[in-house]
Design a protein around this motif. Structure first.
Motif, PDB file in Angstrom:
ATOM      1  N   GLY A   1      -1.152   2.319 -13.597  1.00  0.00           N
ATOM      2  CA  GLY A   1      -0.066   3.159 -14.102  1.00  0.00           C
ATOM      3  C   GLY A   1       1.090   2.279 -14.541  1.00  0.00           C
ATOM      4  O   GLY A   1       0.886   1.226 -15.161  1.00  0.00           O
ATOM      5  N   ASN A   2       2.290   2.710 -14.224  1.00  0.00           N
ATOM      6  CA  ASN A   2       3.463   1.910 -14.567  1.00  0.00           C
ATOM      7  C   ASN A   2       3.652   0.788 -13.537  1.00  0.00           C
ATOM      8  O   ASN A   2       3.474  -0.393 -13.850  1.00  0.00           O
ATOM      9  CB  ASN A   2       4.693   2.827 -14.652  1.00  0.00           C
TER      10      ASN A   2
ATOM     11  N   VAL B   1       1.325  -0.510  -5.004  1.00  0.00           N
ATOM     12  CA  VAL B   1       2.454  -0.614  -5.928  1.00  0.00           C
ATOM     13  C   VAL B   1       2.879  -2.082  -6.008  1.00  0.00           C
ATOM     14  O   VAL B   1       3.013  -2.754  -4.967  1.00  0.00           O
ATOM     15  CB  VAL B   1       3.627   0.280  -5.450  1.00  0.00           C
TER      16      VAL B   1
ATOM     17  N   THR C   1       0.859  -1.191   0.000  1.00  0.00           N
ATOM     18  CA  THR C   1       0.000   0.000   0.000  1.00  0.00           C
ATOM     19  C   THR C   1       0.893   1.237   0.000  1.00  0.00           C
ATOM     20  O   THR C   1       1.698   1.415   0.918  1.00  0.00           O
ATOM     21  CB  THR C   1      -0.881   0.026   1.268  1.00  0.00           C
TER      22      THR C   1
ATOM     23  N   ILE D   1      -3.861   3.455  -3.283  1.00  0.00           N
ATOM     24  CA  ILE D   1      -2.853   3.213  -4.313  1.00  0.00           C
ATOM     25  C   ILE D   1      -1.955   2.082  -3.839  1.00  0.00           C
ATOM     26  O   ILE D   1      -1.386   2.154  -2.741  1.00  0.00           O
ATOM     27  CB  ILE D   1      -1.942   4.450  -4.546  1.00  0.00           C
TER      28      ILE D   1
ATOM     29  N   ALA E   1      -0.545   4.537  -0.632  1.00  0.00           N
ATOM     30  CA  ALA E   1      -1.291   5.701  -0.146  1.00  0.00           C
ATOM     31  C   ALA E   1      -2.779   5.402  -0.086  1.00  0.00           C
ATOM     32  O   ALA E   1      -3.288   4.550  -0.820  1.00  0.00           O
ATOM     33  CB  ALA E   1      -1.063   6.897  -1.084  1.00  0.00           C
TER      34      ALA E   1
HETATM   35  C1  LIG Z   1       5.343   2.404  -2.155  1.00  0.00           C
HETATM   36  C2  LIG Z   1       6.843   2.295  -2.434  1.00  0.00           C
HETATM   37  C3  LIG Z   1       7.173   0.854  -2.849  1.00  0.00           C
HETATM   38  C4  LIG Z   1       7.125   3.222  -3.607  1.00  0.00           C
HETATM   39  O1  LIG Z   1       8.499   3.138  -3.830  1.00  0.00           O
HETATM   40  P1  LIG Z   1       9.297   4.367  -4.495  1.00  0.00           P
HETATM   41  O2  LIG Z   1      10.718   4.013  -4.511  1.00  0.00           O
HETATM   42  O3  LIG Z   1       8.850   5.637  -3.860  1.00  0.00           O
HETATM   43  O4  LIG Z   1       8.800   4.259  -5.975  1.00  0.00           O
HETATM   44  P2  LIG Z   1       8.419   5.369  -7.022  1.00  0.00           P
HETATM   45  O5  LIG Z   1       8.659   6.774  -6.587  1.00  0.00           O
HETATM   46  O6  LIG Z   1       9.076   4.921  -8.291  1.00  0.00           O
HETATM   47  O7  LIG Z   1       6.850   5.170  -7.166  1.00  0.00           O
HETATM   48  C5  LIG Z   1       6.331   3.962  -7.665  1.00  0.00           C
HETATM   49  C6  LIG Z   1       4.894   4.190  -8.028  1.00  0.00           C
HETATM   50  O8  LIG Z   1       4.164   4.441  -6.841  1.00  0.00           O
HETATM   51  C7  LIG Z   1       3.463   5.666  -6.943  1.00  0.00           C
HETATM   52  N1  LIG Z   1       3.491   6.280  -5.630  1.00  0.00           N
HETATM   53  C8  LIG Z   1       4.521   6.291  -4.759  1.00  0.00           C
HETATM   54  N2  LIG Z   1       4.155   6.959  -3.649  1.00  0.00           N
HETATM   55  C9  LIG Z   1       2.873   7.358  -3.841  1.00  0.00           C
HETATM   56  C10 LIG Z   1       1.936   8.094  -3.060  1.00  0.00           C
HETATM   57  N3  LIG Z   1       2.249   8.559  -1.851  1.00  0.00           N
HETATM   58  N4  LIG Z   1       0.718   8.310  -3.572  1.00  0.00           N
HETATM   59  C11 LIG Z   1       0.363   7.836  -4.782  1.00  0.00           C
HETATM   60  N5  LIG Z   1       1.218   7.134  -5.573  1.00  0.00           N
HETATM   61  C12 LIG Z   1       2.451   6.909  -5.104  1.00  0.00           C
HETATM   62  C13 LIG Z   1       4.249   6.472  -7.971  1.00  0.00           C
HETATM   63  O9  LIG Z   1       3.433   7.450  -8.581  1.00  0.00           O
HETATM   64  C14 LIG Z   1       4.661   5.394  -8.935  1.00  0.00           C
HETATM   65  O10 LIG Z   1       3.565   5.071  -9.778  1.00  0.00           O
HETATM   66  P3  LIG Z   1       3.774   4.619 -11.328  1.00  0.00           P
HETATM   67  O11 LIG Z   1       4.953   3.700 -11.382  1.00  0.00           O
HETATM   68  O12 LIG Z   1       2.507   3.929 -11.688  1.00  0.00           O
HETATM   69  O13 LIG Z   1       3.997   5.870 -12.108  1.00  0.00           O
HETATM   70  C15 LIG Z   1       7.689   2.715  -1.198  1.00  0.00           C
HETATM   71  O14 LIG Z   1       7.486   4.077  -0.925  1.00  0.00           O
HETATM   72  C16 LIG Z   1       7.369   1.901   0.023  1.00  0.00           C
HETATM   73  O15 LIG Z   1       7.860   0.764   0.160  1.00  0.00           O
HETATM   74  N6  LIG Z   1       6.557   2.452   0.936  1.00  0.00           N
HETATM   75  C17 LIG Z   1       6.139   1.737   2.131  1.00  0.00           C
HETATM   76  C18 LIG Z   1       4.974   0.828   1.782  1.00  0.00           C
HETATM   77  C19 LIG Z   1       4.430   0.112   2.988  1.00  0.00           C
HETATM   78  O16 LIG Z   1       5.175  -0.312   3.850  1.00  0.00           O
HETATM   79  N7  LIG Z   1       3.114  -0.034   3.014  1.00  0.00           N
HETATM   80  C20 LIG Z   1       2.429  -0.643   4.107  1.00  0.00           C
HETATM   81  C21 LIG Z   1       2.049   0.400   5.071  1.00  0.00           C
HETATM   82  S1  LIG Z   1       1.964  -0.256   6.687  1.00  0.00           S
END
Ligand SMILES: CC(C)(COP(=O)(O)OP(=O)(O)OC[C@H]1O[C@@H](n2cnc3c(N)ncnc32)[C@H](O)[C@@H]1OP(=O)(O)O)[C@@H](O)C(=O)NCCC(=O)NCCS
Length: 162
Positions: A88-89, A118, A60, A116, A62
Motif C-alpha cells: 500500500g502506501n 508498516v 507489525t 500487515i 496486524a
Molecule cells: C502500526 C503503526 C505504526 C501505524 O501507525 P498509525 O499512526 O496508526 O498510521 P496510519 O493510520 O497512517 O496507518 C499506516 C498504515 O498502516 C495500516 N494499518 C494501521 N493499522 C492497521 C491495522 N490494524 N490493520 C491493517 N492495517 C493497518 C494503514 O492502513 C496504513 O496503510 P497504508 O499507508 O498502506 O494505507 C502504529 O499503530 C504502531 O506503532 N503500532 C504498534 C506496532 C507495534 O508495536 N508492533 C509490535 C507489536 S508487539
C-alpha cells in the motif's frame, strides 16, 4: 514522493524462508509445537520479507488471519515461507505458509497467516514503502486480489466496531 516515481520489486526479491527443528523448549504440555512459538517465528519471518522488500525498518500492525491446520512434534522440521502479497502506501501484507517437512522433502501445510507490516522511520512513524510490488504470476495476482478483499473486510469490521 510521486506514485509514478516508485520503482517495483518482484515478489521473489524478498521471499524469505526459515527452518526450525523442534526442540523441547518449542513443545507444549500435549507434546505438540507450542502455538505461541510458531506465531513468533511467523512474525519474524514475515517481518524479514517486509524489511527486504521495503529496505526499511518495519513494525507489525496486524495479524489479519492465522490458522493452525495441523500439529508438529519434537524433532520435526518446520519450514516457514513468507512472501509479500500487497504493498500500500506505508503498509505491506505478507503471507506466511508454515509446513512440516519430511526427510524426503515432502511438505505438509500446518499453518497459514497474513500479517500487515508498516514501514517506519527512526521515530516509529509510518513512511512510504519505496517500492511497489511487481506481479509476475497468476498465483501472485491471486494473492494481490485476496489482499484487496482482506483490506475491504477489515474496513467493514472496523465499521462494525471490531
Ligand atoms: C502500526 C503503526 C505504526 C501505524 O501507525 P498509525 O499512526 O496508526 O498510521 P496510519 O493510520 O497512517 O496507518 C499506516 C498504515 O498502516 C495500516 N494499518 C494501521 N493499522 C492497521 C491495522 N490494524 N490493520 C491493517 N492495517 C493497518 C494503514 O492502513 C496504513 O496503510 P497504508 O499507508 O498502506 O494505507 C502504529 O499503530 C504502531 O506503532 N503500532 C504498534 C506496532 C507495534 O508495536 N508492533 C509490535 C507489536 S508487539
Amino acid at each position: 514522493m510521486e506514485e509514478n516515481k516508485r520503482e517495483e520489486r518482484p515478489v521473489s526479491y524478498s521471499a524469505t524462508e526459515s527452518t526450525h527443528v523442534l526442540k523441547y523448549e518449542d513443545i507444549n504440555g500435549q507434546g505438540r509445537l507450542f502455538g505461541g512459538r510458531l506465531m513468533a517465528w511467523i512474525d519474524e519471518t514475515g517481518g524479514m520479507a517486509a524489511m527486504r522488500h521495503s529496505g526499511c525498518h518495519v513494525t507489525t500492525a496486524a495479524v489479519d488471519n492465522l490458522q493452525f491446520k495441523r500439529g508438529a512434534r519434537l524433532n520435526d522440521t518446520v519450514v516457514l515461507a513468507a512472501r509479500v502479497t500487497y504493498v500500500g502506501n506505508t503498509s505491506m501484507e505478507v503471507r506466511v505458509d508454515s509446513y512440516l517437512e519430511e526427510n524426503d522433502g515432502r511438505r505438509y501445510p500446518i499453518n497459514r497467516a497474513f500479517l500487515i507490516y508498516v514501514a517506519v522511520d527512526e521515530n516509529g512513524d509510518p513512511v512510504r514503502v519505496p517500492y511497489l510490488l511487481k506481479i509476475e504470476s497468476e498465483s501472485e495476482k491471486a494473492d494481490w486480489e485476496g489482499a484487496m478483499l482482506r483490506k475491504e473486510n477489515r474496513r467493514i469490521r472496523r465499521q462494525e466496531g471490531f
